[in-house]
Design a protein around this motif. Sequence first.
Motif, PDB file in Angstrom:
ATOM      1  N   SER A  38       0.853  -1.192   0.000  1.00  0.00           N
ATOM      2  CA  SER A  38       0.000   0.000   0.000  1.00  0.00           C
ATOM      3  C   SER A  38       0.887   1.240   0.000  1.00  0.00           C
ATOM      4  N   ALA A  41      -5.938  -0.370  -6.781  1.00  0.00           N
ATOM      5  CA  ALA A  41      -7.127   0.191  -6.150  1.00  0.00           C
ATOM      6  C   ALA A  41      -6.667   1.261  -5.177  1.00  0.00           C
ATOM      7  N   GLY A  42      -7.601   2.122  -4.776  1.00  0.00           N
ATOM      8  CA  GLY A  42      -7.224   3.140  -3.817  1.00  0.00           C
ATOM      9  C   GLY A  42      -8.216   4.261  -3.745  1.00  0.00           C
ATOM     10  N   SER A  43      -7.736   5.405  -3.230  1.00  0.00           N
ATOM     11  CA  SER A  43      -8.566   6.589  -3.086  1.00  0.00           C
ATOM     12  C   SER A  43      -7.971   7.716  -3.914  1.00  0.00           C
ATOM     13  N   ASN A  78     -13.232   9.925  -4.328  1.00  0.00           N
ATOM     14  CA  ASN A  78     -13.812   8.646  -4.734  1.00  0.00           C
ATOM     15  C   ASN A  78     -12.787   7.525  -4.702  1.00  0.00           C
ATOM     16  N   SER A  79     -13.294   6.308  -4.561  1.00  0.00           N
ATOM     17  CA  SER A  79     -12.456   5.117  -4.685  1.00  0.00           C
ATOM     18  C   SER A  79     -12.305   4.772  -6.162  1.00  0.00           C
ATOM     19  N   THR A  92     -10.440   1.763  -9.156  1.00  0.00           N
ATOM     20  CA  THR A  92      -9.694   0.561  -9.523  1.00  0.00           C
ATOM     21  C   THR A  92      -9.151   0.762 -10.929  1.00  0.00           C
ATOM     22  N   ALA A 108     -13.812   4.911 -11.360  1.00  0.00           N
ATOM     23  CA  ALA A 108     -14.013   5.470 -10.022  1.00  0.00           C
ATOM     24  C   ALA A 108     -15.491   5.580  -9.690  1.00  0.00           C
ATOM     25  N   THR A 109     -15.762   5.612  -8.388  1.00  0.00           N
ATOM     26  CA  THR A 109     -17.129   5.903  -7.943  1.00  0.00           C
ATOM     27  C   THR A 109     -17.456   7.350  -8.311  1.00  0.00           C
ATOM     28  N   GLU A 154      -8.799  15.230  -8.143  1.00  0.00           N
ATOM     29  CA  GLU A 154      -9.120  13.846  -8.465  1.00  0.00           C
ATOM     30  C   GLU A 154      -9.001  13.589  -9.967  1.00  0.00           C
TER      31      GLU A 154
END
Length: 267
Positions: free
Chosen positions: A155, A188-190, A194-195, A197, A214-215, A228
């Motif tokens: 991570s 994956a991450g932030s 938003n999160s 992948t 992303a979300t 972002e």
Amino acid sequence: MQANEQRRPLAVLAGLSALVLLSAAPQATALASTTSAARLENTAWVVERLGERPPVGSTSLTLRFENGRVAGSDGCNRYGAPVTVRGTTLQVSPRGMSTKMACAPAVMQQAESFQSALRNSRGFRLDGGRLRLLAADGRPLLVLVPQAQQLVGSSWRVAGFNNGRQALVSPILGTSLSVRVLKGGQLAGSAGCNSFTAPARLEGTRLRIGTPVATRRRCPGAGVMEQERQFLAALPTAVSLRLEGDALELRRADGAIALSLRRVPAP
């Protein structure tokens, strides 16, 4: 007469043997030097002890052998210099280069001690999986362990990202950008709000990252959504990576840094 004639071929044979041994000696020496240098080429190390002391705090001092040069981080700045390796002798050229960032006094003092140890190294020894750089009297100046290359399961916290305008910028204060390397070729991450992948393929130091998904949550705060967008756009531009201790750099094809990351310690 016959005894002399019988001894002559033996004398000639002895002379030829000596000649073969003399002519083979330089080749054996060259082979030993080449083999020794090859053992260090394209290897990466992290300092375990500087003299008798471990590194200060969470600093990471690194050393990489690549194309006849050494490079890495002295815990404060990045450095690079030519290196000569012959047999078990090793000498780093004093004509090196270094960045000029200022750090805390203890870290700066450690960096100076590390650079001094490199310049004063005159030999090396590989044993027990460790690399020891030795002074002229055989005293260990640096003890290093191999740099861990395993990324799956790691991570990372984003320290900087390319904003698409040829600038590496830090995350907005109060936001956190992160990347996790998952099994099966996935990141994956932030992205700070938003999160996300993204598919990823790694071959040695070469890297290919697909388009992130992303979300769609909207977050308050000045510049958060623009940050972002810039971060997610920077991810697929990375084509290579360099791991130095707890620092990971993802670089674009033009050599510019796409992402600068710091390892998050395992819980």
